[in-house]
Design a protein around this motif. Structure first.
Motif, PDB file in Angstrom:
ATOM      1  N   CYS A 271       6.714 -28.184 -11.209  1.00 55.34           N
ATOM      2  CA  CYS A 271       6.997 -28.741  -9.892  1.00 55.34           C
ATOM      3  C   CYS A 271       8.508 -28.763  -9.676  1.00 55.34           C
ATOM      4  N   ARG A 272       8.950 -28.156  -8.597  1.00 53.14           N
ATOM      5  CA  ARG A 272      10.387 -28.076  -8.337  1.00 53.14           C
ATOM      6  C   ARG A 272      10.967 -29.385  -7.856  1.00 53.14           C
ATOM      7  N   PHE A 273      10.113 -30.322  -7.462  1.00 49.77           N
ATOM      8  CA  PHE A 273      10.585 -31.597  -6.943  1.00 49.77           C
ATOM      9  C   PHE A 273      10.623 -32.689  -7.997  1.00 49.77           C
ATOM     10  N   CYS A 274       9.954 -32.505  -9.135  1.00 49.64           N
ATOM     11  CA  CYS A 274       9.915 -33.516 -10.199  1.00 49.64           C
ATOM     12  C   CYS A 274      10.861 -33.102 -11.324  1.00 49.64           C
ATOM     13  N   PRO A 275      12.042 -33.686 -11.420  1.00 48.73           N
ATOM     14  CA  PRO A 275      12.980 -33.264 -12.474  1.00 48.73           C
ATOM     15  C   PRO A 275      12.540 -33.664 -13.883  1.00 48.73           C
ATOM     16  N   GLN A 276      11.906 -34.846 -14.046  1.00 49.37           N
ATOM     17  CA  GLN A 276      11.480 -35.281 -15.383  1.00 49.37           C
ATOM     18  C   GLN A 276      10.023 -34.965 -15.650  1.00 49.37           C
ATOM     19  N   GLY A 277       9.407 -34.155 -14.848  1.00 52.19           N
ATOM     20  CA  GLY A 277       7.998 -33.854 -15.017  1.00 52.19           C
ATOM     21  C   GLY A 277       7.164 -34.644 -14.021  1.00 52.19           C
TER      22      GLY A 277
ATOM     23  N   PRO B 232       7.324 -38.991 -11.171  1.00 51.56           N
ATOM     24  CA  PRO B 232       7.978 -38.412  -9.992  1.00 51.56           C
ATOM     25  C   PRO B 232       8.921 -39.421  -9.351  1.00 51.56           C
ATOM     26  N   PRO B 233      10.012 -38.955  -8.775  1.00 49.61           N
ATOM     27  CA  PRO B 233      10.929 -39.886  -8.107  1.00 49.61           C
ATOM     28  C   PRO B 233      10.261 -40.494  -6.881  1.00 49.61           C
ATOM     29  N   ARG B 234      10.572 -41.756  -6.624  1.00 45.40           N
ATOM     30  CA  ARG B 234      10.005 -42.457  -5.474  1.00 45.40           C
ATOM     31  C   ARG B 234      11.092 -42.671  -4.444  1.00 45.40           C
ATOM     32  N   PRO B 235      10.821 -42.658  -3.184  1.00 44.39           N
ATOM     33  CA  PRO B 235       9.575 -42.316  -2.536  1.00 44.39           C
ATOM     34  C   PRO B 235       9.358 -40.807  -2.549  1.00 44.39           C
ATOM     35  N   ILE B 236       8.108 -40.402  -2.485  1.00 41.59           N
ATOM     36  CA  ILE B 236       7.776 -38.981  -2.488  1.00 41.59           C
ATOM     37  C   ILE B 236       8.006 -38.459  -1.077  1.00 41.59           C
ATOM     38  N   PHE B 237       9.023 -37.638  -0.928  1.00 42.51           N
ATOM     39  CA  PHE B 237       9.432 -37.171   0.394  1.00 42.51           C
ATOM     40  C   PHE B 237       9.994 -35.766   0.269  1.00 42.51           C
ATOM     41  N   VAL B 238       9.601 -34.895   1.183  1.00 41.35           N
ATOM     42  CA  VAL B 238      10.152 -33.542   1.275  1.00 41.35           C
ATOM     43  C   VAL B 238      10.802 -33.441   2.646  1.00 41.35           C
ATOM     44  N   ASP B 239      12.044 -33.007   2.672  1.00 38.89           N
ATOM     45  CA  ASP B 239      12.799 -32.967   3.916  1.00 38.89           C
ATOM     46  C   ASP B 239      12.276 -31.861   4.821  1.00 38.89           C
ATOM     47  N   TYR B 240      11.882 -32.216   6.033  1.00 45.50           N
ATOM     48  CA  TYR B 240      11.343 -31.223   6.969  1.00 45.50           C
ATOM     49  C   TYR B 240      12.448 -30.344   7.551  1.00 45.50           C
ATOM     50  N   LYS B 241      13.710 -30.716   7.362  1.00 48.55           N
ATOM     51  CA  LYS B 241      14.822 -29.915   7.882  1.00 48.55           C
ATOM     52  C   LYS B 241      15.284 -28.866   6.882  1.00 48.55           C
TER      53      LYS B 241
ATOM     54  N   LYS C 130       0.202 -21.243  -6.494  1.00 45.06           N
ATOM     55  CA  LYS C 130       1.280 -20.303  -6.172  1.00 45.06           C
ATOM     56  C   LYS C 130       2.639 -20.998  -6.101  1.00 45.06           C
ATOM     57  N   THR C 131       2.681 -22.210  -5.503  1.00 43.46           N
ATOM     58  CA  THR C 131       3.967 -22.890  -5.348  1.00 43.46           C
ATOM     59  C   THR C 131       4.399 -23.592  -6.617  1.00 43.46           C
ATOM     60  N   GLY C 132       3.433 -24.067  -7.422  1.00 45.22           N
ATOM     61  CA  GLY C 132       3.765 -24.760  -8.652  1.00 45.22           C
ATOM     62  C   GLY C 132       4.027 -26.235  -8.452  1.00 45.22           C
ATOM     63  N   CYS C 133       3.771 -26.766  -7.274  1.00 42.66           N
ATOM     64  CA  CYS C 133       3.997 -28.189  -7.007  1.00 42.66           C
ATOM     65  C   CYS C 133       2.865 -29.030  -7.580  1.00 42.66           C
TER      66      CYS C 133
ATOM     67  N   TYR D  45       3.372 -33.884  -4.424  1.00 47.34           N
ATOM     68  CA  TYR D  45       4.380 -33.182  -3.642  1.00 47.34           C
ATOM     69  C   TYR D  45       3.778 -32.095  -2.766  1.00 47.34           C
ATOM     70  N   GLN D  46       2.629 -31.547  -3.146  1.00 43.03           N
ATOM     71  CA  GLN D  46       1.986 -30.568  -2.277  1.00 43.03           C
ATOM     72  C   GLN D  46       1.559 -31.232  -0.970  1.00 43.03           C
ATOM     73  N   ARG D  47       1.082 -32.475  -1.048  1.00 45.35           N
ATOM     74  CA  ARG D  47       0.734 -33.208   0.167  1.00 45.35           C
ATOM     75  C   ARG D  47       1.986 -33.488   0.997  1.00 45.35           C
ATOM     76  N   ALA D  48       3.087 -33.827   0.340  1.00 45.46           N
ATOM     77  CA  ALA D  48       4.335 -34.095   1.059  1.00 45.46           C
ATOM     78  C   ALA D  48       4.866 -32.815   1.707  1.00 45.46           C
ATOM     79  N   VAL D  49       4.715 -31.683   1.038  1.00 40.84           N
ATOM     80  CA  VAL D  49       5.136 -30.391   1.594  1.00 40.84           C
ATOM     81  C   VAL D  49       4.317 -30.074   2.832  1.00 40.84           C
TER      82      VAL D  49
END
Length: 93
Positions: free
Chosen positions: A24-30, A34-43, A63-66, A70-74
């Protein structure tokens, strides 16, 4: 250079074993912490464009590896970016 059927099967198996496990590209420690809050920037269009295919469909988690969170946030970020007209709903022809 012609291969026999058994050689082709062996090559395919070898390629499958060499396939790299996606992380997962959004979880640095696995994905366990996961870091909180779970948020993906729409910009962040560069990241979001890599999460959709040519037709504008969302790519699967395989395919994305999320991770699932984070897939829900994406998904939400892509929907939000489409609503704000940052991403197209349909491909340009």
């Amino acid at each position: 250079m012609a291969y026999t059927k058994t050689e082709i099967k062996k090559l395919r198996k070898k390629r499958q074993r060499l396939k790299k496990k996606l992380r997962c590209r959004f979880c640095p420690q696995g994905c366990d912490k996961p870091p909180r809050p779970i948020f993906v920037d729409y910009k962040d269009l560069k990241t979001l464009r890599s999460m959709i295919d040519r037709e504008g469909h969302l790519l699967s988690r395989r395919k994305t590896g999320c991770c699932a969170k984070y897939q829900r946030a994406v998904r939400d970020a892509i929907l939000r970016a489409r609503f704000m007209a940052l991403l197209p709903y349909v491909p340009e022809e």
